[in-house]
Write a protein that holds these residues in place. Structure first.
Motif, short mmCIF file in Angstrom:
data_model
loop_
_atom_site.label_atom_id
_atom_site.label_comp_id
_atom_site.label_asym_id
_atom_site.label_seq_id
_atom_site.Cartn_x
_atom_site.Cartn_y
_atom_site.Cartn_z
N ASP A 5 0.84 -1.20 0.00
CA ASP A 5 0.00 0.00 0.00
C ASP A 5 0.87 1.25 0.00
O ASP A 5 0.59 2.21 -0.72
CB ASP A 5 -0.92 0.02 1.22
CG ASP A 5 -1.99 -1.05 1.17
OD1 ASP A 5 -2.23 -1.62 0.09
OD2 ASP A 5 -2.60 -1.30 2.22
N ASN A 6 1.93 1.25 0.81
CA ASN A 6 2.81 2.42 0.88
C ASN A 6 3.56 2.65 -0.43
O ASN A 6 3.69 3.79 -0.88
CB ASN A 6 3.80 2.27 2.03
CG ASN A 6 3.14 2.36 3.38
OD1 ASN A 6 2.10 2.99 3.53
ND2 ASN A 6 3.71 1.71 4.36
N ILE A 7 4.03 1.58 -1.05
CA ILE A 7 4.71 1.71 -2.34
C ILE A 7 3.74 2.21 -3.40
O ILE A 7 4.06 3.11 -4.19
CB ILE A 7 5.36 0.38 -2.75
CG1 ILE A 7 6.53 0.07 -1.83
CG2 ILE A 7 5.81 0.41 -4.21
CD1 ILE A 7 7.13 -1.30 -2.03
N ALA A 8 2.55 1.64 -3.44
CA ALA A 8 1.54 2.05 -4.41
C ALA A 8 1.18 3.52 -4.22
O ALA A 8 1.09 4.28 -5.20
CB ALA A 8 0.29 1.17 -4.30
N LEU A 9 0.98 3.93 -2.99
CA LEU A 9 0.64 5.32 -2.72
C LEU A 9 1.77 6.25 -3.13
O LEU A 9 1.54 7.31 -3.72
CB LEU A 9 0.30 5.50 -1.24
CG LEU A 9 -0.19 6.88 -0.82
CD1 LEU A 9 -1.44 7.27 -1.60
CD2 LEU A 9 -0.46 6.91 0.67
N THR A 10 3.00 5.86 -2.87
CA THR A 10 4.15 6.68 -3.26
C THR A 10 4.21 6.84 -4.77
O THR A 10 4.42 7.95 -5.28
CB THR A 10 5.46 6.05 -2.73
OG1 THR A 10 5.37 5.96 -1.31
CG2 THR A 10 6.66 6.88 -3.13
N LEU A 11 4.02 5.75 -5.51
CA LEU A 11 4.06 5.84 -6.97
C LEU A 11 2.93 6.69 -7.52
O LEU A 11 3.12 7.46 -8.47
CB LEU A 11 4.01 4.44 -7.59
CG LEU A 11 5.32 3.68 -7.59
CD1 LEU A 11 5.12 2.28 -8.13
CD2 LEU A 11 6.37 4.41 -8.41
N ILE A 44 7.41 2.78 -16.06
CA ILE A 44 7.04 3.64 -14.94
C ILE A 44 5.61 4.11 -15.06
O ILE A 44 4.83 4.06 -14.10
CB ILE A 44 8.01 4.83 -14.83
CG1 ILE A 44 9.40 4.32 -14.42
CG2 ILE A 44 7.50 5.89 -13.86
CD1 ILE A 44 10.49 5.34 -14.52
N TYR A 45 5.21 4.56 -16.27
CA TYR A 45 3.81 4.97 -16.48
C TYR A 45 2.86 3.82 -16.19
O TYR A 45 1.80 4.01 -15.57
CB TYR A 45 3.60 5.46 -17.91
CG TYR A 45 4.29 6.74 -18.25
CD1 TYR A 45 4.23 7.85 -17.42
CD2 TYR A 45 4.99 6.88 -19.44
CE1 TYR A 45 4.85 9.03 -17.75
CE2 TYR A 45 5.62 8.06 -19.79
CZ TYR A 45 5.54 9.13 -18.93
OH TYR A 45 6.16 10.31 -19.26
N THR A 46 3.21 2.61 -16.61
CA THR A 46 2.36 1.44 -16.39
C THR A 46 2.25 1.12 -14.90
O THR A 46 1.15 0.85 -14.40
CB THR A 46 2.92 0.22 -17.16
OG1 THR A 46 2.97 0.55 -18.55
CG2 THR A 46 2.06 -1.00 -16.95
N LEU A 47 3.38 1.15 -14.19
CA LEU A 47 3.35 0.88 -12.75
C LEU A 47 2.50 1.91 -12.00
O LEU A 47 1.73 1.55 -11.10
CB LEU A 47 4.77 0.85 -12.18
CG LEU A 47 5.61 -0.37 -12.54
CD1 LEU A 47 7.03 -0.19 -12.03
CD2 LEU A 47 4.99 -1.63 -11.99
N CYS A 51 -0.85 0.94 -9.98
CA CYS A 51 -0.97 1.29 -8.55
C CYS A 51 -2.21 2.13 -8.31
O CYS A 51 -2.89 1.98 -7.29
CB CYS A 51 0.28 2.02 -8.08
SG CYS A 51 1.71 0.93 -7.91
N GLY A 52 -2.51 3.03 -9.25
CA GLY A 52 -3.74 3.81 -9.13
C GLY A 52 -4.98 2.93 -9.13
O GLY A 52 -5.90 3.13 -8.34
N LEU A 53 -4.99 1.95 -10.03
CA LEU A 53 -6.12 1.01 -10.05
C LEU A 53 -6.20 0.20 -8.76
O LEU A 53 -7.28 -0.03 -8.23
CB LEU A 53 -6.00 0.07 -11.26
CG LEU A 53 -6.22 0.71 -12.62
CD1 LEU A 53 -5.96 -0.31 -13.73
CD2 LEU A 53 -7.63 1.27 -12.73
N TYR A 54 -5.06 -0.23 -8.26
CA TYR A 54 -5.03 -0.98 -7.01
C TYR A 54 -5.58 -0.14 -5.86
O TYR A 54 -6.32 -0.64 -5.01
CB TYR A 54 -3.61 -1.44 -6.70
CG TYR A 54 -3.46 -1.99 -5.30
CD1 TYR A 54 -3.94 -3.25 -4.98
CD2 TYR A 54 -2.86 -1.23 -4.30
CE1 TYR A 54 -3.82 -3.75 -3.70
CE2 TYR A 54 -2.73 -1.73 -3.02
CZ TYR A 54 -3.21 -2.98 -2.72
OH TYR A 54 -3.10 -3.45 -1.45
N LEU A 55 -5.23 1.14 -5.84
CA LEU A 55 -5.65 1.99 -4.72
C LEU A 55 -7.14 2.32 -4.75
O LEU A 55 -7.67 2.86 -3.77
CB LEU A 55 -4.82 3.27 -4.69
CG LEU A 55 -3.38 3.06 -4.23
CD1 LEU A 55 -2.60 4.36 -4.29
CD2 LEU A 55 -3.33 2.50 -2.83
#
Length: 68
Positions: A5-11, A44-47, A51-55
């Motif tokens: 969650d923290n990595i996803a939010l950071t990205l 990077i754009y894909t990640l 991550c946005g979709l995951y969040l």
């Protein structure tokens, strides 16, 4: 899973700042650092997008916490 969650939010925050720079200054930081649509910048754009979709699931988790 909290570390993810923290990595996803950071990205996603990095992506949001990049869009702020694009909108205000017409400056794409990711393209500047890694090349305009190079393989690395596309990753990077894909990640950031994934991550946005995951969040999106964060909305359900926040609602679950508030019901307790």
């Amino acid at each position: 899973m909290k570390w993810f969650d923290n990595i996803a939010l950071t990205l996603v925050i990095v992506g949001a700042l990049n869009w702020l720079l694009v909108g205000v200054f017409r400056f794409d930081l990711v393209a500047y650092l890694f090349g305009n649509l190079s393989m690395l910048s596309r990753i990077i754009y894909t990640l950031v997008g994934l991550c946005g979709l995951y969040l999106i699931s964060l909305f359900g988790r926040i609602r679950g916490f508030s019901e307790n």
